[in-house]
Design an enzyme around this catalytic site. Structure first.
Site, PDB file in Angstrom:
ATOM      1  CB  ALA A  53      -0.895  -0.027   1.233  1.00 35.54           C
ATOM      2  CD  GLU A 110       1.828  -5.137   6.019  1.00 34.43           C
ATOM      3  OE1 GLU A 110       2.597  -6.061   6.394  1.00 34.43           O
ATOM      4  OE2 GLU A 110       1.149  -5.205   4.991  1.00 34.43           O
ATOM      5  N   GLY A 157       0.688  -4.935   1.024  1.00 31.56           N
ATOM      6  CA  GLY A 157      -0.481  -5.052   0.157  1.00 31.56           C
ATOM      7  C   GLY A 157      -0.213  -5.843  -1.121  1.00 31.56           C
TER       8      GLY A 157
HETATM    9  N1  CAA Z   1       4.570   3.174  -1.011  1.00 32.15           N
HETATM   10  C1  CAA Z   1       4.941   4.285  -1.634  1.00 32.15           C
HETATM   11  N2  CAA Z   1       6.029   4.393  -2.412  1.00 32.15           N
HETATM   12  C2  CAA Z   1       6.778   3.290  -2.538  1.00 32.15           C
HETATM   13  C3  CAA Z   1       6.467   2.085  -1.900  1.00 32.15           C
HETATM   14  C4  CAA Z   1       5.279   2.040  -1.122  1.00 32.15           C
HETATM   15  N3  CAA Z   1       4.866   0.914  -0.518  1.00 32.15           N
HETATM   16  N4  CAA Z   1       7.422   1.171  -2.209  1.00 32.15           N
HETATM   17  C5  CAA Z   1       8.300   1.794  -2.999  1.00 32.15           C
HETATM   18  N5  CAA Z   1       7.927   3.079  -3.213  1.00 32.15           N
HETATM   19  C6  CAA Z   1       8.609   4.109  -3.997  1.00 32.15           C
HETATM   20  C7  CAA Z   1       9.815   4.672  -3.264  1.00 32.15           C
HETATM   21  O1  CAA Z   1       9.415   5.675  -2.364  1.00 32.15           O
HETATM   22  C8  CAA Z   1      10.640   5.194  -4.410  1.00 32.15           C
HETATM   23  O2  CAA Z   1      10.099   6.427  -4.822  1.00 32.15           O
HETATM   24  P1  CAA Z   1      11.095   7.666  -5.189  1.00 32.15           P
HETATM   25  O3  CAA Z   1      11.898   7.174  -6.356  1.00 32.15           O
HETATM   26  O4  CAA Z   1      10.146   8.763  -5.510  1.00 32.15           O
HETATM   27  O5  CAA Z   1      11.903   7.880  -3.966  1.00 32.15           O
HETATM   28  C9  CAA Z   1      10.360   4.190  -5.517  1.00 32.15           C
HETATM   29  O6  CAA Z   1       9.159   3.520  -5.172  1.00 32.15           O
HETATM   30  C10 CAA Z   1      11.464   3.161  -5.668  1.00 32.15           C
HETATM   31  O7  CAA Z   1      11.657   2.554  -4.391  1.00 32.15           O
HETATM   32  P2  CAA Z   1      13.082   2.406  -3.698  1.00 32.15           P
HETATM   33  O8  CAA Z   1      13.994   3.528  -4.117  1.00 32.15           O
HETATM   34  O9  CAA Z   1      12.854   2.230  -2.240  1.00 32.15           O
HETATM   35  O10 CAA Z   1      13.590   1.064  -4.378  1.00 32.15           O
HETATM   36  P3  CAA Z   1      14.610  -0.006  -3.769  1.00 32.15           P
HETATM   37  O11 CAA Z   1      14.943  -0.926  -4.880  1.00 32.15           O
HETATM   38  O12 CAA Z   1      15.729   0.665  -3.061  1.00 32.15           O
HETATM   39  O13 CAA Z   1      13.755  -0.786  -2.661  1.00 32.15           O
HETATM   40  C11 CAA Z   1      11.817  -1.919  -1.799  1.00 32.15           C
HETATM   41  C12 CAA Z   1      12.653  -1.575  -3.057  1.00 32.15           C
HETATM   42  C13 CAA Z   1      12.608  -2.861  -0.911  1.00 32.15           C
HETATM   43  C14 CAA Z   1      10.549  -2.611  -2.281  1.00 32.15           C
HETATM   44  C15 CAA Z   1      11.487  -0.618  -1.040  1.00 32.15           C
HETATM   45  O14 CAA Z   1      10.939   0.321  -1.955  1.00 32.15           O
HETATM   46  C16 CAA Z   1      10.508  -0.808   0.074  1.00 32.15           C
HETATM   47  O15 CAA Z   1      10.860  -1.305   1.115  1.00 32.15           O
HETATM   48  N6  CAA Z   1       9.229  -0.392  -0.159  1.00 32.15           N
HETATM   49  C17 CAA Z   1       8.219  -0.466   0.864  1.00 32.15           C
HETATM   50  C18 CAA Z   1       7.717  -1.889   1.050  1.00 32.15           C
HETATM   51  C19 CAA Z   1       6.698  -1.935   2.181  1.00 32.15           C
HETATM   52  O16 CAA Z   1       6.995  -1.656   3.320  1.00 32.15           O
HETATM   53  N7  CAA Z   1       5.452  -2.336   1.816  1.00 32.15           N
HETATM   54  C20 CAA Z   1       4.385  -2.435   2.775  1.00 32.15           C
HETATM   55  C21 CAA Z   1       3.581  -1.175   2.787  1.00 32.15           C
HETATM   56  S1  CAA Z   1       2.425  -1.155   4.098  1.00 32.15           S
HETATM   57  C22 CAA Z   1       1.107  -2.003   3.543  1.00 32.15           C
HETATM   58  O17 CAA Z   1       1.089  -2.570   2.465  1.00 32.15           O
HETATM   59  C23 CAA Z   1      -0.066  -1.977   4.483  1.00 32.15           C
HETATM   60  C24 CAA Z   1      -1.169  -2.898   4.174  1.00 32.15           C
HETATM   61  O18 CAA Z   1      -1.144  -4.066   4.468  1.00 32.15           O
HETATM   62  C25 CAA Z   1      -2.369  -2.393   3.564  1.00 32.15           C
END
Ligand code: CAA
Length: 263
Positions: free
Chosen positions: A63, A131, A108
């Site tokens: 998400a 999360e 998500g």
């Molecule tokens: N939400 C918003 N933006 C996200 C995102 C997310 N879940 N995941 C990645 N992005 C964005 C980053 O902010 C980044 O944007 P910018 O270029 O504008 O900075 C872009 O995507 C590329 O991401 P990274 O630079 O972080 O890429 P990476 O290769 O270094 O890392 C990753 C990849 C490990 C997937 C890392 O992006 C990450 O950890 N993302 C978050 C994953 C996460 O925690 N997901 C769970 C969300 S909570 C949820 O889903 C709640 C629920 O159950 C409903």
């Protein structure tokens, strides 16, 4: 549609979440477009759907954390409901949905894959429920579907530790059915979908409903659900053609593909 693309290949629909700048993260707009895309699928012309993410790195990275970062308690609950409603619609979609997981399936992303009937993934796929590291619970079905799919012990370990797992471990614990090199994933998904599309469509739909509804009932109720959906197939053109085809003595005819009618 800004973030979703839809393609129709014969009887197979392909839904692609296309927000590569955010690794296909699910914001409200993506959820709304997903909902509208599935609801617009022509169920007379489509027998299986493939759900995937655009690009070679991410299926869905969760998400949208930016959107969630300022939510109040009430808004958080409403956002959870929004995701849950869309994922439940996918889970109960009348025809099978295959998740072709082509990279990150976090939060998500893992949750939407679990609302699909079947998951296959690429070798670079990473699954996880991170999360608790963000100060929240999995909120789009993760606390419910992961335990049902891989058992409560493994689900609790993944959720409490927020540890991601790679494709081979996802396969080992039964979260995915198969792992492919990235460049072969979509072909494998299309082959599986085409294999489903060859079968009697009413029977396939009834199998999905029987399995889903039966899993939510106790065994006494579940077998009644099965009986009704089994009975429902009789007198359909597909049942007459399918069984007639088998009973034909001519081997060639017996092997011919039945022109299933969907009625
Ligand atoms: N939400 C918003 N933006 C996200 C995102 C997310 N879940 N995941 C990645 N992005 C964005 C980053 O902010 C980044 O944007 P910018 O270029 O504008 O900075 C872009 O995507 C590329 O991401 P990274 O630079 O972080 O890429 P990476 O290769 O270094 O890392 C990753 C990849 C490990 C997937 C890392 O992006 C990450 O950890 N993302 C978050 C994953 C996460 O925690 N997901 C769970 C969300 S909570 C949820 O889903 C709640 C629920 O159950 C409903």
């Amino acid at each position: 549609m800004e973030f979703i693309t839809y393609e129709q290949e014969g009887y197979v629909g392909i839904v692609t979440i296309n927000r590569p700048k955010a690794l296909n993260a699910l914001n409200s707009q993506v959820l709304e477009e997903l909902d509208a895309t599935f609801k617009a699928i022509d169920l007379d012309a489509t027998r299986a759907v493939i759900l995937t993410g655009a690009g070679e790195k991410s299926f869905v990275a969760g998400a949208d954390i930016g959107e969630m970062s300022t939510l109040t308690k009430a808004e958080g609950e409403a956002f959870g409901k929004k995701g849950n409603d869309v994922f439940r619609m996918i889970e109960t979609f009348p025809i099978p949905v295959i998740a072709a997981v082509n990279g990150f399936a976090l939060g998500g992303g893992c949750e939407i894959s679990m609302s699909c009937d079947i998951r296959i993934c690429s070798e670079n796929a990473v699954f996880g429920q991170p999360e608790v590291g963000l100060g929240i619970t999995p909120g789009f079905g993760g606390t419910q579907r992961l335990a049902r799919l891989v058992g409560p012990g493994m689900a609790k370990q993944m959720i409490y530790t927020a540890r991601n797992i790679k494709a081979d471990e996802a396969y080992r614990i039964g979260l995915v059915n198969a792992v492919y090199p990235l460049e072969e994933l979509m072909e494998a998904a299309k082959k599986m979908a085409a294999g489903i599309a060859m079968q009697a469509p009413i029977a396939v739909r009834n199998c999905k409903k029987a399995i889903n509804d039966g899993l939510e009932a106790d065994m006494d109720q579940a077998i009644v659900i099965e009986e009704k959906l089994f009975g429902d197939c009789f007198e359909t053109e597909d049942q007459k053609a399918g069984m007639g085809n088998f009973l034909e003595k001519d081997k060639e005819k017996k092997l011919k593909v039945v022109p299933f009618q969907n009625k």
